[in-house]
Design a protein around this motif. Structure first.
Motif, PDB file in Angstrom:
ATOM      1  N   GLY A   1       0.789  -1.225   0.000  1.00  0.00           N
ATOM      2  CA  GLY A   1       0.000   0.000   0.000  1.00  0.00           C
ATOM      3  C   GLY A   1       0.816   1.267   0.000  1.00  0.00           C
ATOM      4  N   GLU A   2       2.072   1.189   0.427  1.00  0.00           N
ATOM      5  CA  GLU A   2       2.920   2.373   0.503  1.00  0.00           C
ATOM      6  C   GLU A   2       3.366   2.847  -0.881  1.00  0.00           C
ATOM      7  N   ILE A   3       3.720   1.915  -1.751  1.00  0.00           N
ATOM      8  CA  ILE A   3       4.198   2.322  -3.070  1.00  0.00           C
ATOM      9  C   ILE A   3       3.148   2.119  -4.155  1.00  0.00           C
ATOM     10  N   PHE A   4       2.072   1.404  -3.835  1.00  0.00           N
ATOM     11  CA  PHE A   4       0.982   1.232  -4.794  1.00  0.00           C
ATOM     12  C   PHE A   4      -0.339   1.669  -4.175  1.00  0.00           C
ATOM     13  N   PRO A   5      -0.479   2.956  -3.825  1.00  0.00           N
ATOM     14  CA  PRO A   5      -1.747   3.430  -3.261  1.00  0.00           C
ATOM     15  C   PRO A   5      -2.848   3.448  -4.316  1.00  0.00           C
ATOM     16  N   ASN A   6      -4.096   3.464  -3.859  1.00  0.00           N
ATOM     17  CA  ASN A   6      -5.253   3.493  -4.763  1.00  0.00           C
ATOM     18  C   ASN A   6      -5.257   2.315  -5.732  1.00  0.00           C
ATOM     19  N   SER A   7      -4.646   1.206  -5.300  1.00  0.00           N
ATOM     20  CA  SER A   7      -4.613  -0.022  -6.099  1.00  0.00           C
ATOM     21  C   SER A   7      -3.901   0.163  -7.436  1.00  0.00           C
ATOM     22  N   ASN A   8      -2.938   1.057  -7.488  1.00  0.00           N
ATOM     23  CA  ASN A   8      -2.138   1.218  -8.703  1.00  0.00           C
ATOM     24  C   ASN A   8      -1.216   0.016  -8.888  1.00  0.00           C
ATOM     25  N   PHE A   9      -0.593  -0.083 -10.051  1.00  0.00           N
ATOM     26  CA  PHE A   9       0.249  -1.240 -10.341  1.00  0.00           C
ATOM     27  C   PHE A   9       1.241  -0.887 -11.435  1.00  0.00           C
ATOM     28  N   ILE A  10       2.176  -1.795 -11.680  1.00  0.00           N
ATOM     29  CA  ILE A  10       3.116  -1.653 -12.785  1.00  0.00           C
ATOM     30  C   ILE A  10       2.855  -2.764 -13.789  1.00  0.00           C
ATOM     31  N   ILE A  11       3.373  -2.620 -14.985  1.00  0.00           N
ATOM     32  CA  ILE A  11       3.167  -3.622 -16.035  1.00  0.00           C
ATOM     33  C   ILE A  11       4.521  -4.136 -16.525  1.00  0.00           C
ATOM     34  N   GLY A  12       4.530  -5.374 -16.987  1.00  0.00           N
ATOM     35  CA  GLY A  12       5.754  -5.986 -17.477  1.00  0.00           C
ATOM     36  C   GLY A  12       5.466  -6.930 -18.626  1.00  0.00           C
ATOM     37  N   ASP A  13       6.505  -7.536 -19.183  1.00  0.00           N
ATOM     38  CA  ASP A  13       6.322  -8.468 -20.292  1.00  0.00           C
ATOM     39  C   ASP A  13       6.065  -9.874 -19.767  1.00  0.00           C
ATOM     40  N   SER A  14       6.096 -10.845 -20.659  1.00  0.00           N
ATOM     41  CA  SER A  14       5.733 -12.216 -20.303  1.00  0.00           C
ATOM     42  C   SER A  14       6.750 -12.893 -19.398  1.00  0.00           C
ATOM     43  N   ALA A  15       7.907 -12.264 -19.176  1.00  0.00           N
ATOM     44  CA  ALA A  15       8.906 -12.841 -18.270  1.00  0.00           C
ATOM     45  C   ALA A  15       8.449 -12.757 -16.814  1.00  0.00           C
ATOM     46  N   TYR A  16       7.480 -11.911 -16.547  1.00  0.00           N
ATOM     47  CA  TYR A  16       7.011 -11.706 -15.176  1.00  0.00           C
ATOM     48  C   TYR A  16       5.654 -12.366 -14.956  1.00  0.00           C
ATOM     49  N   PRO A  17       5.361 -12.757 -13.715  1.00  0.00           N
ATOM     50  CA  PRO A  17       4.043 -13.293 -13.393  1.00  0.00           C
ATOM     51  C   PRO A  17       3.058 -12.150 -13.203  1.00  0.00           C
ATOM     52  N   SER A  18       1.798 -12.482 -13.073  1.00  0.00           N
ATOM     53  CA  SER A  18       0.775 -11.471 -12.820  1.00  0.00           C
ATOM     54  C   SER A  18       0.293 -11.608 -11.383  1.00  0.00           C
ATOM     55  N   ASN A  19       0.317 -10.496 -10.638  1.00  0.00           N
ATOM     56  CA  ASN A  19      -0.170 -10.513  -9.259  1.00  0.00           C
ATOM     57  C   ASN A  19      -0.884  -9.205  -8.949  1.00  0.00           C
ATOM     58  N   ASN A  20      -1.037  -8.862  -7.677  1.00  0.00           N
ATOM     59  CA  ASN A  20      -1.811  -7.681  -7.302  1.00  0.00           C
ATOM     60  C   ASN A  20      -1.165  -6.369  -7.727  1.00  0.00           C
ATOM     61  N   TRP A  21       0.155  -6.329  -7.826  1.00  0.00           N
ATOM     62  CA  TRP A  21       0.827  -5.070  -8.151  1.00  0.00           C
ATOM     63  C   TRP A  21       1.616  -5.103  -9.447  1.00  0.00           C
ATOM     64  N   LEU A  22       1.576  -6.235 -10.139  1.00  0.00           N
ATOM     65  CA  LEU A  22       2.279  -6.370 -11.411  1.00  0.00           C
ATOM     66  C   LEU A  22       1.402  -7.126 -12.400  1.00  0.00           C
ATOM     67  N   VAL A  23       1.137  -6.508 -13.552  1.00  0.00           N
ATOM     68  CA  VAL A  23       0.301  -7.119 -14.588  1.00  0.00           C
ATOM     69  C   VAL A  23       1.166  -7.464 -15.789  1.00  0.00           C
ATOM     70  N   SER A  24       1.075  -8.699 -16.225  1.00  0.00           N
ATOM     71  CA  SER A  24       1.815  -9.166 -17.397  1.00  0.00           C
ATOM     72  C   SER A  24       0.841  -9.757 -18.407  1.00  0.00           C
ATOM     73  N   PRO A  25       1.271 -10.011 -19.643  1.00  0.00           N
ATOM     74  CA  PRO A  25       0.366 -10.549 -20.673  1.00  0.00           C
ATOM     75  C   PRO A  25      -0.079 -11.968 -20.358  1.00  0.00           C
ATOM     76  N   PHE A  26      -1.171 -12.376 -21.013  1.00  0.00           N
ATOM     77  CA  PHE A  26      -1.599 -13.770 -20.941  1.00  0.00           C
ATOM     78  C   PHE A  26      -0.566 -14.643 -21.658  1.00  0.00           C
ATOM     79  N   LYS A  27      -0.248 -15.772 -21.079  1.00  0.00           N
ATOM     80  CA  LYS A  27       0.657 -16.712 -21.725  1.00  0.00           C
ATOM     81  C   LYS A  27      -0.010 -17.287 -22.971  1.00  0.00           C
ATOM     82  N   ASP A  28       0.691 -17.247 -24.075  1.00  0.00           N
ATOM     83  CA  ASP A  28       0.124 -17.716 -25.341  1.00  0.00           C
ATOM     84  C   ASP A  28       0.591 -19.137 -25.632  1.00  0.00           C
ATOM     85  N   TYR A  29      -0.301 -20.076 -25.381  1.00  0.00           N
ATOM     86  CA  TYR A  29      -0.033 -21.478 -25.702  1.00  0.00           C
ATOM     87  C   TYR A  29      -0.880 -21.934 -26.894  1.00  0.00           C
TER      88      TYR A  29
END
Length: 313
Positions: A152-180
Motif C-alpha cells: 500500500g505504501e508504493i501502490f496506493p489506490n490499487s495502482n500497479f506496474i506492467i511488465g512483459d511475459s517474463a514476469y508473473p501477474s499478481n496484485n501489483w504487477l500485470v503481465s500478458p496472458f501466456k500464449d499457448y
C-alpha cells in the motif's frame, strides 16, 4: 594541476557518451591516464550522491500525473510504471565468471528499471549477473521486498506496474496472458495493448544507450562495482536530461468504478489483477476500439502501398 570541475564534467560526459579508452580520453583532454580514470570515478560518485533527487518513486500529485499519462496513451487506468531489464556488456570478470555469461553468449550485468510515462526512471536495480532471468532479478531487488511487505505504501489506490511475459501477474504487477495457442481474440488484443503501453521502458533503454554509448560495451574495466556505478550514474543523468527537456527523440465515473474493483482485489487474494484489468478494458470496448482502428490503419497502409506500386509501375 588539479582537474577543474568544469573540465571533469566534460571528461565524464565524453567518456560515457563514447567508447573511448581511458588512454584516449587522457590524450584528448591533456591529462594523465590515471587522472582520467579518477575524474570519471569522481563524477560518477557525485551523480550517485544526488541520485535520490532524480530517481525516485512518484508520490501524491506526481503519481496521479503519471497515472493520467499512461491512461492517455492506451486507456489503461492505474498504471504507474513499466518494468523490464536490459543487459550491459562487460569484459569477463575474474571471479564468478560463468555467472555473468548470458544466453547471448556474452558477459553482462543487468539493469532493471521501472519507467514512468515520460521515459523517466523511477526505480533501478543494477549489477546482477547476466545469467539471471528477469523475474529472478526482480525477486532479488528491493522493490519486490517492499511491494510484497508494504504494498500500500508504493501502490496506493490499487495502482500497479506492467511488465512483459517474463514476469508473473499478481496484485501489483500485470503481465500478458501466456500464449499457448489457446488465447481468445480479446486476450490477444489485451496483450497487444499491454505490450504497446509498456513499450515506454524499451524506448527509455534505447534512449539511454543511444545517448550514453559507453553502456553498449565496457572493454577495459573489470571492477564490477565501478561498472555498476557508472551505469547507475548515467541513469541519473538520463533523468536530469528529461527534466531539462533535453531529449534525443522523438471518463471519471468509469475510472472510480475500476478503482473500486481494484480495491476489492486487495481484500480477496483470489482475484487476479490481470483478469480485472482485462474485463474492464473489454467492458469499456477499449479492446474492440483499438482493434477496429488498427484494422482501418492496416487497410489504409495496404491501399497506400498498392497505389505507390501502381504509380511507380
Amino acid at each position: 594541476m588539479r582537474v577543474s570541475f568544469k573540465k571533469a564534467v566534460y571528461m565524464y560526459i565524453w567518456y560515457v557518451s563514447n567508447t573511448v579508452t581511458f588512454r584516449q580520453l587522457a590524450n584528448l583532454f591533456a591529462v594523465a591516464p590515471s587522472a582520467a580514470w579518477s575524474t570519471v570515478r569522481r563524477l560518477t560518485s557525485f551523480l550517485i550522491s544526488i541520485s535520490h533527487e532524480y530517481i525516485k518513486w512518484p508520490q501524491g500529485a506526481c503519481m496521479q500525473e503519471v497515472v493520467r499519462g499512461f491512461e492517455e496513451k492506451k486507456h489503461i487506468p492505474g498504471v504507474i510504471g513499466a518494468i523490464d531489464c536490459t543487459h550491459i556488456a562487460i569484459k569477463g570478470p575474474r571471479e564468478q565468471r560463468s555467472n555473468y555469461f548470458n544466453r547471448k553468449k556474452t558477459y553482462s550485468i543487468i539493469l532493471q528499471a521501472v519507467v514512468d510515462c515520460n521515459k523517466r526512471f523511477i526505480n533501478i536495480t543494477c549489477g546482477e549477473p547476466g545469467s539471471l532471468h528477469d523475474y529472478r532479478v526482480l525477486r532479488r531487488s528491493q522493490i519486490y521486498e517492499v511491494a510484497e511487505t508494504r504494498c500500500g505504501e508504493i501502490f496506493p489506490n490499487s495502482n500497479f506496474i506492467i511488465g512483459d511475459s517474463a514476469y508473473p501477474s499478481n496484485n501489483w504487477l500485470v503481465s500478458p496472458f501466456k500464449d499457448y495457442g489457446n488465447l481468445t481474440e480479446s486476450q490477444r488484443k489485451f496483450n497487444e495493448i499491454l505490450s504497446s503501453t509498456r513499450m515506454v521502458v524499451e524506448n527509455a533503454f534505447g534512449l539511454l544507450k543511444g545517448r550514453f554509448r559507453r553502456l553498449l560495451k565496457f572493454t577495459e574495466q573489470t571492477d564490477l562495482k565501478s561498472v555498476t556505478n557508472i551505469v547507475a550514474s548515467t541513469c541519473v543523468l538520463h533523468n536530469i536530461c528529461i527534466t531539462m527537456d533535453d531529449l534525443c527523440e522523438d471518463n471519471e465515473a468509469d475510472f472510480e468504478r475500476f478503482e473500486e474493483n481494484m480495491e476489492d482485489s486487495y481484500l480477496d487474494g483470489s482475484h487476479d489483477r490481470r483478469e480485472i484489468l482485462f474485463n474492464y478494458l473489454r467492458e469499456q470496448n477499449i479492446i474492440y476500439f483499438l482493434f477496429h482502428h488498427s484494422n482501418n490503419a492496416a487497410i489504409a497502409i495496404v491501399k497506400i502501398k498498392s497505389f505507390h506500386c501502381t504509380y511507380m509501375h
